[in-house]
Design an enzyme around this catalytic site. Structure first.
Site, PDB file in Angstrom:
ATOM      1  N   ALA A   1      60.973   0.017  10.505  1.00  0.00           N
ATOM      2  CA  ALA A   1      60.945  -1.286   9.810  1.00  0.00           C
ATOM      3  C   ALA A   1      59.680  -2.048  10.185  1.00  0.00           C
ATOM      4  O   ALA A   1      59.021  -2.651   9.332  1.00  0.00           O
ATOM      5  CB  ALA A   1      62.185  -2.096  10.163  1.00  0.00           C
TER       6      ALA A   1
ATOM      7  N   TYR B   1      61.604   0.686  14.700  1.00  0.00           N
ATOM      8  CA  TYR B   1      60.179   1.070  14.670  1.00  0.00           C
ATOM      9  C   TYR B   1      59.710   1.270  13.221  1.00  0.00           C
ATOM     10  O   TYR B   1      58.653   0.763  12.822  1.00  0.00           O
ATOM     11  CB  TYR B   1      60.022   2.359  15.479  1.00  0.00           C
ATOM     12  CG  TYR B   1      58.608   2.893  15.568  1.00  0.00           C
ATOM     13  CD1 TYR B   1      57.678   2.295  16.411  1.00  0.00           C
ATOM     14  CD2 TYR B   1      58.215   3.999  14.830  1.00  0.00           C
ATOM     15  CE1 TYR B   1      56.378   2.799  16.508  1.00  0.00           C
ATOM     16  CE2 TYR B   1      56.926   4.514  14.922  1.00  0.00           C
ATOM     17  CZ  TYR B   1      56.013   3.900  15.765  1.00  0.00           C
ATOM     18  OH  TYR B   1      54.738   4.401  15.858  1.00  0.00           O
TER      19      TYR B   1
HETATM   20  P1  NAP Z   1      50.892   4.268  24.007  1.00  0.00           P
HETATM   21  O1  NAP Z   1      50.260   5.483  24.597  1.00  0.00           O
HETATM   22  O2  NAP Z   1      52.217   3.837  24.484  1.00  0.00           O
HETATM   23  O3  NAP Z   1      49.851   3.031  24.192  1.00  0.00           O
HETATM   24  C1  NAP Z   1      50.194   1.739  23.770  1.00  0.00           C
HETATM   25  C2  NAP Z   1      49.086   0.783  24.173  1.00  0.00           C
HETATM   26  O4  NAP Z   1      49.454  -0.527  23.740  1.00  0.00           O
HETATM   27  C3  NAP Z   1      48.860   0.711  25.673  1.00  0.00           C
HETATM   28  O5  NAP Z   1      47.481   0.545  25.921  1.00  0.00           O
HETATM   29  C4  NAP Z   1      49.620  -0.561  26.076  1.00  0.00           C
HETATM   30  O6  NAP Z   1      49.006  -1.107  27.219  1.00  0.00           O
HETATM   31  C5  NAP Z   1      49.384  -1.433  24.842  1.00  0.00           C
HETATM   32  N1  NAP Z   1      50.379  -2.487  24.604  1.00  0.00           N
HETATM   33  C6  NAP Z   1      51.709  -2.355  24.342  1.00  0.00           C
HETATM   34  N2  NAP Z   1      52.266  -3.551  24.136  1.00  0.00           N
HETATM   35  C7  NAP Z   1      51.269  -4.469  24.254  1.00  0.00           C
HETATM   36  C8  NAP Z   1      51.225  -5.877  24.134  1.00  0.00           C
HETATM   37  N3  NAP Z   1      52.310  -6.604  23.834  1.00  0.00           N
HETATM   38  N4  NAP Z   1      50.016  -6.510  24.318  1.00  0.00           N
HETATM   39  C9  NAP Z   1      48.902  -5.794  24.614  1.00  0.00           C
HETATM   40  N5  NAP Z   1      48.885  -4.454  24.718  1.00  0.00           N
HETATM   41  C10 NAP Z   1      50.070  -3.798  24.547  1.00  0.00           C
HETATM   42  O7  NAP Z   1      51.000   4.407  22.413  1.00  0.00           O
HETATM   43  P2  NAP Z   1      50.254   5.412  21.398  1.00  0.00           P
HETATM   44  O8  NAP Z   1      51.093   6.606  21.225  1.00  0.00           O
HETATM   45  O9  NAP Z   1      48.827   5.561  21.755  1.00  0.00           O
HETATM   46  O10 NAP Z   1      50.385   4.560  20.031  1.00  0.00           O
HETATM   47  C11 NAP Z   1      49.400   3.631  19.648  1.00  0.00           C
HETATM   48  C12 NAP Z   1      49.737   3.104  18.257  1.00  0.00           C
HETATM   49  O11 NAP Z   1      49.841   4.194  17.349  1.00  0.00           O
HETATM   50  C13 NAP Z   1      51.072   2.372  18.199  1.00  0.00           C
HETATM   51  O12 NAP Z   1      50.978   1.295  17.294  1.00  0.00           O
HETATM   52  C14 NAP Z   1      52.014   3.437  17.682  1.00  0.00           C
HETATM   53  O13 NAP Z   1      53.125   2.877  17.030  1.00  0.00           O
HETATM   54  C15 NAP Z   1      51.113   4.168  16.713  1.00  0.00           C
HETATM   55  N6  NAP Z   1      51.534   5.540  16.404  1.00  0.00           N
HETATM   56  C16 NAP Z   1      51.629   6.488  17.382  1.00  0.00           C
HETATM   57  C17 NAP Z   1      52.015   7.790  17.048  1.00  0.00           C
HETATM   58  C18 NAP Z   1      52.109   8.895  18.078  1.00  0.00           C
HETATM   59  O14 NAP Z   1      52.552   9.994  17.739  1.00  0.00           O
HETATM   60  N7  NAP Z   1      51.701   8.662  19.320  1.00  0.00           N
HETATM   61  C19 NAP Z   1      52.335   8.085  15.718  1.00  0.00           C
HETATM   62  C20 NAP Z   1      52.237   7.089  14.754  1.00  0.00           C
HETATM   63  C21 NAP Z   1      51.819   5.823  15.108  1.00  0.00           C
HETATM   64  P3  NAP Z   1      49.817  -1.728  28.486  1.00  0.00           P
HETATM   65  O15 NAP Z   1      51.057  -0.877  28.658  1.00  0.00           O
HETATM   66  O16 NAP Z   1      48.830  -1.634  29.583  1.00  0.00           O
HETATM   67  O17 NAP Z   1      50.123  -3.123  28.078  1.00  0.00           O
END
Ligand code: NAP
Length: 257
Positions: free
Chosen positions: A166, A164
């Protein structure tokens, strides 16, 4: 409103941070085309929430709208088809937020090749595929803003998250390269790097563990998805026409970020 009459694509907006970005963009007047991998109840619910916001904002001069699309943005052909359909439905794209991402944590000594490649493919591959899909359009129109969602882990590294970290570090390199290549066409490319953000994913974390994590954050609390969305709104808006190639940590002052 900061995004009035703008048309935005937000990947992965069926829940979590992407959902908050879609809602914040809609409240700021943008039309929103968002995706998840399937057209499920969550996608329909997000469409309904967005329609409620938009219907209250419509005037004779502005009629924002939204639509959910089922596309896998890690797949090159699927990303191309997604953007083609959005252009047919909305006529234009001004903003791309590459938010879709996954984790598959493990210590390096136990991490499989499949675990490494899949996380790289979804997190970094989707940013490449979607950037390639919108670039010709943004280039022709001579303006655009791309906001890529990185992570503080991509700056500082993390235990059990080498794949992740990377992928998120690579997003920074990719974004800074695009920022250089696209600047002459008035297309800005920036990264937001969230720290520990409270989402559905963190809802089940035991209170004791949550307290330990928070004790390492100078602001002593996790961030909210809307706090990430606010930073994305700023970077996507015309408030910062001279900001490109930036990496903006949203992490309550965590060390190393
Ligand atoms: P999440 O709740 O797991 O949501 C991920 C979203 O991405 C879902 O809507 C999922 O929809 C969609 N998705 C995943 N793979 C996909 C694909 N191949 N094509 C299209 N849609 C896809 O994640 P989150 O925590 O909100 O994180 C969102 C972003 O912020 C990510 O890039 C994560 O790395 C980053 N981030 C999060 C945190 C944190 O603490 N939460 C911290 C730093 C960075 P479906 O499952 O319906 O496809």
């Amino acid at each position: 409103m900061l995004l009035e009459n703008k048309i935005a694509i937000v990947t992965g907006a069926t829940r979590g941070i992407g959902h908050a970005i879609a809602m914040r963009f809609a409240r700021e007047g943008a039309s929103v085309a968002f995706c998840g991998r399937s057209r499920n109840e969550a996608m329909i619910a997000v469409e309904q929430e967005l329609e409620k916001i938009h219907s209250a904002l419509r005037t004779p001069h502005s009629s924002p709208k939204s639509k959910g699309y089922a596309y896998d943005v890690a797949d090159f052909a699927s990303a191309q088809a997604f953007v083609k359909e959005v252009l047919a439905d909305f006529g234009r794209v001004d903003i791309l937020v590459n938010n879709a991402g996954i984790t598959d944590d493990s210590a390096v000594k136990r991490m499989t090749e499949e675990q490494f490649r899949r996380v790289m493919d979804v997190n970094l591959g989707s940013v490449f595929c979607m950037t390639k899909a919108v670039q010709p359009h943004l280039w022709k129109q001579g303006h655009g803003a791309i906001v890529n969602i990185g992570s503080v882990v991509g700056i500082a590294g993390n235990y059990n998250q080498a794949n992740y970290a990377a992928s998120k570090a690579a997003i920074i390199g990719f974004s800074k390269s695009c920022a250089k290549e696209f600047a002459a066409r008035n297309i800005r490319v920036n990264v937001v790097a969230p720290g520990f953000i409270e989402t559905e994913m963190t809802a089940d974390v035991p209170k004791e563990l949550m307290d330990t994590w928070c004790s390492r954050i100078p602001m002593r609390r996790p961030g909210t998805a809307d706090e990430v969305a606010q930073a994305c709104t700023f970077l996507a808006s015309d408030m910062c026409p001279y900001i490109t190639s930036a990496v903006l940590p949203i992490c309550g002052g965590m060390e190393d970020a």
